[in-house]
Design a protein around this motif. Structure first.
Motif, PDB file in Angstrom:
ATOM      1  N   HIS A 298       1.017  -1.195   0.053  1.00 44.79           N
ATOM      2  CA  HIS A 298      -0.084  -0.216  -0.201  1.00 44.79           C
ATOM      3  C   HIS A 298       0.772   1.325  -0.055  1.00 44.79           C
ATOM      4  O   HIS A 298       0.437   2.276   0.216  1.00 44.79           O
ATOM      5  N   THR A 299       1.954   1.218  -0.723  1.00 43.62           N
ATOM      6  CA  THR A 299       3.034   2.395  -0.630  1.00 43.62           C
ATOM      7  C   THR A 299       3.410   2.306  -2.156  1.00 43.62           C
ATOM      8  O   THR A 299       4.397   2.974  -2.288  1.00 43.62           O
ATOM      9  N   LEU A 300       2.730   1.769  -3.091  1.00 40.80           N
ATOM     10  CA  LEU A 300       3.362   1.774  -4.472  1.00 40.80           C
ATOM     11  C   LEU A 300       2.916   2.880  -5.230  1.00 40.80           C
ATOM     12  O   LEU A 300       1.556   2.948  -5.511  1.00 40.80           O
ATOM     13  N   ASP A 301       3.633   3.725  -6.150  1.00 42.04           N
ATOM     14  CA  ASP A 301       3.329   4.416  -7.036  1.00 42.04           C
ATOM     15  C   ASP A 301       2.749   3.937  -8.435  1.00 42.04           C
ATOM     16  O   ASP A 301       3.378   2.603  -8.618  1.00 42.04           O
TER      17      ASP A 301
ATOM     18  N   GLN B 241      -3.219   8.728 -15.693  1.00 41.01           N
ATOM     19  CA  GLN B 241      -3.320   8.322 -14.286  1.00 41.01           C
ATOM     20  C   GLN B 241      -2.066   8.326 -13.662  1.00 41.01           C
ATOM     21  O   GLN B 241      -0.844   7.890 -14.208  1.00 41.01           O
ATOM     22  N   ARG B 242      -2.104   8.972 -12.334  1.00 43.27           N
ATOM     23  CA  ARG B 242      -0.851   9.036 -11.449  1.00 43.27           C
ATOM     24  C   ARG B 242      -1.337   8.932  -9.916  1.00 43.27           C
ATOM     25  O   ARG B 242      -1.994   9.881  -9.707  1.00 43.27           O
ATOM     26  N   SER B 243      -0.932   7.947  -9.292  1.00 43.39           N
ATOM     27  CA  SER B 243      -1.764   7.933  -7.737  1.00 43.39           C
ATOM     28  C   SER B 243      -0.462   7.033  -7.294  1.00 43.39           C
ATOM     29  O   SER B 243       0.477   6.541  -7.628  1.00 43.39           O
ATOM     30  N   ASN B 244      -1.113   6.564  -5.863  1.00 48.38           N
ATOM     31  CA  ASN B 244      -0.293   5.749  -5.176  1.00 48.38           C
ATOM     32  C   ASN B 244      -1.379   4.638  -4.604  1.00 48.38           C
ATOM     33  O   ASN B 244      -2.553   4.815  -4.054  1.00 48.38           O
ATOM     34  N   THR B 245      -1.044   3.492  -4.323  1.00 46.75           N
ATOM     35  CA  THR B 245      -1.903   2.413  -3.719  1.00 46.75           C
ATOM     36  C   THR B 245      -2.461   2.707  -2.159  1.00 46.75           C
ATOM     37  O   THR B 245      -3.440   1.841  -1.715  1.00 46.75           O
TER      38      THR B 245
ATOM     39  N   LEU C 132      -9.629   2.427  -1.157  1.00 42.95           N
ATOM     40  CA  LEU C 132     -10.657   2.484  -0.172  1.00 42.95           C
ATOM     41  C   LEU C 132     -10.569   1.168   0.800  1.00 42.95           C
ATOM     42  O   LEU C 132     -10.638   1.313   1.912  1.00 42.95           O
ATOM     43  N   PHE C 133     -10.470   0.002  -0.201  1.00 40.71           N
ATOM     44  CA  PHE C 133     -10.590  -1.211   0.551  1.00 40.71           C
ATOM     45  C   PHE C 133      -9.187  -1.897   0.457  1.00 40.71           C
ATOM     46  O   PHE C 133      -8.836  -1.982  -0.657  1.00 40.71           O
ATOM     47  N   LYS C 134      -8.352  -2.060   1.703  1.00 35.00           N
ATOM     48  CA  LYS C 134      -6.843  -2.547   1.421  1.00 35.00           C
ATOM     49  C   LYS C 134      -7.134  -4.132   1.097  1.00 35.00           C
ATOM     50  O   LYS C 134      -8.077  -4.786   1.279  1.00 35.00           O
TER      51      LYS C 134
ATOM     52  N   GLU D 270       2.523   1.389 -15.280  1.00 36.30           N
ATOM     53  CA  GLU D 270       3.626   1.209 -14.648  1.00 36.30           C
ATOM     54  C   GLU D 270       3.486   1.218 -13.116  1.00 36.30           C
ATOM     55  O   GLU D 270       2.660   1.881 -12.729  1.00 36.30           O
ATOM     56  N   ILE D 271       3.852   0.272 -12.375  1.00 35.73           N
ATOM     57  CA  ILE D 271       3.780   0.028 -11.016  1.00 35.73           C
ATOM     58  C   ILE D 271       5.370  -0.043 -10.253  1.00 35.73           C
ATOM     59  O   ILE D 271       6.006  -0.911 -10.541  1.00 35.73           O
ATOM     60  N   GLU D 272       5.563   1.027  -9.240  1.00 37.00           N
ATOM     61  CA  GLU D 272       6.781   0.987  -8.531  1.00 37.00           C
ATOM     62  C   GLU D 272       7.138  -0.478  -8.149  1.00 37.00           C
ATOM     63  O   GLU D 272       6.280  -1.146  -7.424  1.00 37.00           O
ATOM     64  N   LYS D 273       8.405  -0.967  -8.174  1.00 40.31           N
ATOM     65  CA  LYS D 273       8.737  -2.037  -7.617  1.00 40.31           C
ATOM     66  C   LYS D 273       8.336  -3.387  -8.502  1.00 40.31           C
ATOM     67  O   LYS D 273       8.940  -4.335  -8.241  1.00 40.31           O
ATOM     68  N   ILE D 274       7.556  -3.144  -9.616  1.00 45.58           N
ATOM     69  CA  ILE D 274       6.898  -4.318 -10.344  1.00 45.58           C
ATOM     70  C   ILE D 274       7.404  -4.224 -11.754  1.00 45.58           C
ATOM     71  O   ILE D 274       8.086  -5.180 -12.247  1.00 45.58           O
TER      72      ILE D 274
END
Length: 303
Positions: free
Chosen positions: A218-221, A232-236, A240-242, A289-293
């Motif tokens: 829950h810290t991934l851009d 789109q640009r956000s962070n996990t 709303l529901f983790k 793209e997703i950070e770390k993935i």
């Protein structure tokens, strides 16, 4: 560990690999050399449980990047497929799981302005899955409103039934990236599967990163571009529901099995929510793209 499914040549059967630097290591071949059998496909590897990750990680570390001939192949020389090219059952999709996306959807679609009180769940069939570089099909006879959604995908590692919130993340094998393509004009009486489940509507990959490498998902851009323009640009963290809540909710009524996939929802910035609305068309390119993935790039073609 970063796991992939690949073809070493155009006509070869798919294989299970690990990304090590700029190379793909054929894990079945690596295991055979050391007398530790490793499956040649992702689903069987996941079925083996945590011991498979532990054993494989140890084997990879033995060579420190200097692998025997024929075991390691330059990434540029292989064809990456979706990490699980053919899931065993439908992908669990989560709708309206970012607050801002709830707001934009309520303006353009027939969804409520109120935040959902519980996860909104739909599904995408296995035939929707495509891999890195594969084409998203645009059939103008069916849709004139083809939209994009970047999502974090969760891959289940062991059978989960009636799982508690505190236990939930221990059932996760790893994480990946999925683009949830949506034909907005194909929803029927509020049902989404025909809109979201058409062939090629689930670009998936490029790898699965095992959960030990992402202790907090829950810290991934995350971001998505169309023809190079950021949409789109956000962070996990804005879910709303983790993820534990999603696993708890689904497993209360539906048994989750090894290899099952949960696409966890998308942030704001989809085409339907824009003024004027925007859609993708043949000739466009979608990049997510997703950070770390990692990164996916999929063209859109006419069929």
């Amino acid at each position: 560990m970063r796991l992939v499914t690949f073809r070493p040549t155009v006509n070869a059967a798919s294989r299970l690999g690990a990304l090590v630097g700029s190379n793909v290591v054929d894990l079945c071949k690596l295991g055979n050399i050391h007398g530790h059998p490793i499956p040649d496909n992702m689903l069987d590897f996941i079925e083996m449980g945590p011991s498979a990750i532990k054993t494989t990680t140890a084997l990879l570390s033995v060579f420190e990047g200097n692998f025997p001939m024929g075991v390691s192949i330059p990434l540029e020389n292989v064809k990456l497929l979706a990490p699980i090219p053919r899931p065993k059952k439908n992908i669990f999709g989560i709708g309206l799981n970012y607050v801002e996306h709830v707001a934009e959807s309520s303006k353009a679609l027939d969804t409520s302005r109120e935040l959902p009180a519980e996860p909104v769940i739909f599904s995408k069939p296995p035939t929707a899955v495509i891999g890195p570089g594969d084409a998203v099909e645009h059939n103008k006879a069916i849709t004139q409103q083809l939209d994009w959604e970047v999502e974090l995908a969760v891959i289940i590692g062991s059978t989960a039934k009636k799982i508690t919130h505190d236990q939930a993340l221990t059932y996760v094998f790893g994480y990946s990236l999925m683009i949830d393509m949506s034909a907005r004009d194909c929803r029927r009486a509020g049902q989404w599967i025909y809109s979201k489940g058409q062939d090629t509507y689930a670009p998936f990959g490029p790898c699965i990163v095992t959960a030990d490498e992402i202790p907090d998902p829950h810290t991934l851009d995350l971001s998505l571009r169309v023809n190079g323009v950021v949409k789109q640009r956000s962070n996990t963290r804005h879910m709303l529901f983790k993820i534990p809540q999603l696993i708890t909710d689904i497993s209360a009524a539906i048994t989750l099995e090894p290899g099952d996939i949960i696409a966890t929802g998308t942030p704001e910035g989809v085409g339907a929510g824009r003024t004027p609305q925007e859609w993708v068309w043949p000739g466009d390119t979608i990049e997510a793209e997703i950070e770390k993935i990692g990164y996916l790039r999929n063209p859109v073609v006419a069929v």
